[in-house]
Design an enzyme around this catalytic site. Structure first.
Site, PDB file in Angstrom:
ATOM      1  N   ASP A  41      -0.479  -3.672  -6.194  1.00  0.00           N
ATOM      2  CA  ASP A  41       0.482  -3.091  -7.107  1.00  0.00           C
ATOM      3  C   ASP A  41       1.797  -3.337  -6.659  1.00  0.00           C
ATOM      4  O   ASP A  41       2.381  -2.824  -5.709  1.00  0.00           O
ATOM      5  CB  ASP A  41       0.153  -1.423  -6.649  1.00  0.00           C
ATOM      6  CG  ASP A  41       1.063  -0.591  -7.750  1.00  0.00           C
ATOM      7  OD1 ASP A  41       1.106  -1.035  -8.837  1.00  0.00           O
ATOM      8  OD2 ASP A  41       1.480   0.405  -7.163  1.00  0.00           O
ATOM      9  N   ALA A  98       0.799  -1.178   0.088  1.00  0.00           N
ATOM     10  CA  ALA A  98      -0.077   0.067  -0.032  1.00  0.00           C
ATOM     11  C   ALA A  98       0.902   1.394   0.169  1.00  0.00           C
ATOM     12  O   ALA A  98       0.348   2.379  -0.580  1.00  0.00           O
ATOM     13  CB  ALA A  98      -0.870  -0.062   1.096  1.00  0.00           C
ATOM     14  N   ALA A  99       2.112   1.138   0.643  1.00  0.00           N
ATOM     15  CA  ALA A  99       2.688   2.478   0.746  1.00  0.00           C
ATOM     16  C   ALA A  99       3.149   3.085  -0.766  1.00  0.00           C
ATOM     17  O   ALA A  99       3.272   2.233  -1.484  1.00  0.00           O
ATOM     18  CB  ALA A  99       3.991   2.210   1.510  1.00  0.00           C
ATOM     19  N   GLY A 108      -1.243   6.053  -2.546  1.00  0.00           N
ATOM     20  CA  GLY A 108      -2.077   6.554  -3.584  1.00  0.00           C
ATOM     21  C   GLY A 108      -3.311   5.660  -3.784  1.00  0.00           C
ATOM     22  O   GLY A 108      -4.371   6.312  -4.220  1.00  0.00           O
ATOM     23  N   LYS A 109      -3.051   4.516  -3.921  1.00  0.00           N
ATOM     24  CA  LYS A 109      -4.135   3.665  -4.080  1.00  0.00           C
ATOM     25  C   LYS A 109      -4.905   3.266  -2.850  1.00  0.00           C
ATOM     26  O   LYS A 109      -6.389   3.439  -3.037  1.00  0.00           O
ATOM     27  CB  LYS A 109      -3.628   2.322  -4.457  1.00  0.00           C
ATOM     28  CG  LYS A 109      -3.151   1.977  -5.765  1.00  0.00           C
ATOM     29  CD  LYS A 109      -1.671   2.418  -6.113  1.00  0.00           C
ATOM     30  CE  LYS A 109      -1.254   2.230  -7.637  1.00  0.00           C
ATOM     31  NZ  LYS A 109       0.106   2.804  -7.850  1.00  0.00           N
ATOM     32  N   CYS A 166       4.434  -1.342 -12.535  1.00  0.00           N
ATOM     33  CA  CYS A 166       4.984  -0.030 -13.466  1.00  0.00           C
ATOM     34  C   CYS A 166       5.937  -0.786 -14.407  1.00  0.00           C
ATOM     35  O   CYS A 166       6.966  -0.035 -14.589  1.00  0.00           O
ATOM     36  CB  CYS A 166       5.130   1.200 -12.458  1.00  0.00           C
ATOM     37  SG  CYS A 166       6.404   0.581 -11.415  1.00  0.00           S
TER      38      CYS A 166
END
Length: 462
Positions: free
Chosen positions: A169, A101-102, A105-106, A222
């Site tokens: 992510d 999570a860090a 943003g999400k 990404c």
């Protein structure tokens, strides 16, 4: 990249020498997109794949220095990075996991989509990165969250079959960030793709265990390499035999995933439902996103022991706390926990998690110090302007706003044109706009002088 892009390769290389795009994402927990656009001082254009994301020109404005930023009205995020949380469908009451999570943003967008319902668990294995995550969660005014610092393996033990939605992510080689950060190039040269592919598989193996039947997983990176993208989606579908890919809304410039790029000889043609974002095709950096759904029958019977605490409402009253809470119109004392002189707002159906590193459960509201209650910065950020009975409203362009954000005391005179609140004592400081008033923090008022209680670590530096 030549293999993936063919004749577009040189155009891609040229794009790495062009300026990066910048974006802000409106916090719909605090303000609607429509109302924000009425008061925005910035020239904004929509990000096509985000309902609340907007491009801005960083050469002409600095949203990070505006009071709206400190009020939590938006999050500054790379445009392509808004896609994962925008793509994952969130329903009222969902239990949602942001596994990596860090810096937040999400998670902040997932919380906004939950709109105060359900539960968000924001986890990151890096304790050092959790500070930024916690601050962003607090600035956004999120109540229904648990922040943990655990490995996916350990989380899977506690949360077996628990979550309706999971966002991953994943840590990756960062090929899509080469234009944004030269350090990513160095890291890629050192680590390559294989190291991250191994990490990703270890995460996916545990994540699928935590998904409820009928739930959904959003996987994103990404980077561009199929080893970290298409191959990992195939691996995920092998782990969860009932997982299938869900079509994602197409936007101009998106490139469908390609089974021919995969190293898996049995790669599914459904990989076309995933998307690559390349910086020469869209206004953003490189990204990959895939949405999968469990085809099992929806089952919400998974049980986990709830956090056991004695509500503040059942304890012997603490006069100093009760005095402060008397200023607040909407706060259920049955959801408050008081322990070790600290007061917390606990989310409904909060899981117990004994032996786990829970960095934050709900909202830290404040602390009893020397026979006085000191409210926290996060307490101010969860309040609606109508929740508190003593509010100092400052026009957003007032010099007093920047003074407050810098931690200065405020001396307000009659000729300053600012209406003082009805009484001295604890005061909620807010910026005033044509579409509403938004809290910044607390202060203590005495005869026109406000003693500043804005959190030192959040203060404006210039």
């Amino acid at each position: 990249m030549r293999r993936l892009l063919g004749e577009e390769y040189e155009t891609y290389v040229d794009s790495l020498n062009t300026p990066i795009n910048t974006c802000l994402r409106v916090n719909t927990l605090k303000i609607s997109v429509q109302d924000f656009l009425k008061i925005s001082p910035f020239e904004l254009t929509p990000v096509p794949w985000s309902n609340n994301g907007f491009y801005y020109d960083a050469s002409t404005c600095s949203p990070s220095k505006h009071p709206f930023y400190y009020a939590g009205l938006y999050y500054l995020q790379e445009p392509s990075a808004t896609l994962p949380a925008a793509t994952l469908p969130i329903d009222e009451g969902d239990k949602v996991l942001d596994l990596c999570a860090a810096p937040g943003g999400k998670s902040t967008e997932l919380a906004a989509k939950l709109a105060g319902t359900g539960l968000l668990v924001s986890n990151d294995i890096s304790a050092s990165r959790l500070k930024a995550l916690q601050k962003n969660i607090e600035v956004f005014g999120v109540r229904n969250v648990i922040i943990t610092c655990e490995s996916p393996e350990k989380l899977a033990i506690a949360f077996n079959g628990y979550f309706d939605k999971i966002l991953i992510d994943a840590p990756c080689s960062g090929e899509g960030m080469f234009r944004k950060s030269t350090s990513m190039v160095t890291a890629w040269e050192i680590n390559g793709n294989e190291k991250f592919a191994e990490i990703q598989r270890s995460i996916l193996k545990e994540a699928v265990k935590m998904l409820r039947p009928g739930g959904m997983i959003l996987y994103s990176t990404c980077t561009f390499d199929p080893m970290e993208d298409e191959d990992q989606v195939m691996y995920l579908m092998e782990l969860g035999k009932d997982l299938s890919l869900v079509p994602i809304e197409y936007h101009d410039g998106f490139v469908p995933g390609n089974p021919d790029w995969s190293n898996d000889p049995n790669a599914s043609s459904d990989l076309k439902y995933t998307y690559h974002l390349f910086p020469h095709r869209i206004k953003g950096e490189g990204h990959y996103v895939a949405l999968l759904k469990s085809n099992g029958e929806i089952d919400r019977s998974s049980y986990i022991n709830n956090y056991d605490y004695k509500p503040y409402s059942k304890l012997k009253p603490v006069p100093e706390i009760d005095d402060f809470l008397s200023h607040i119109k909407k706060l259920d004392k049955a959801s408050l926990e008081y322990r070790n002189d600290k007061l917390y707002l606990i989310p409904d159906d909060s899981p117990a998690l004994p032996g786990y590193r829970v960095m934050r459960r709900g909202v830290y509201l404040g602390e009893l110090k020397k026979k006085r209650f000191e409210p926290s910065q996060s307490f101010a950020m969860i309040l609606d302007i109508n929740d508190f009975d003593n509010v100092l409203r400052l026009p957003v362009d007032s010099i007093f706003v920047k003074k407050y954000l810098r931690g200065e005391s405020l001396d307000i005179n009659d000729d300053d044109g600012i209406e003082l609140p009805p009484k001295d004592g604890w005061t909620l400081v807010a910026i005033s706009t044509e579409t509403g008033d938004f809290p910044l923090g607390f202060g203590k008022l005495l005869k026109g002088t406000l003693k500043n209680k804005y959190l030192p670590g959040w203060r404006m530096m210039s």
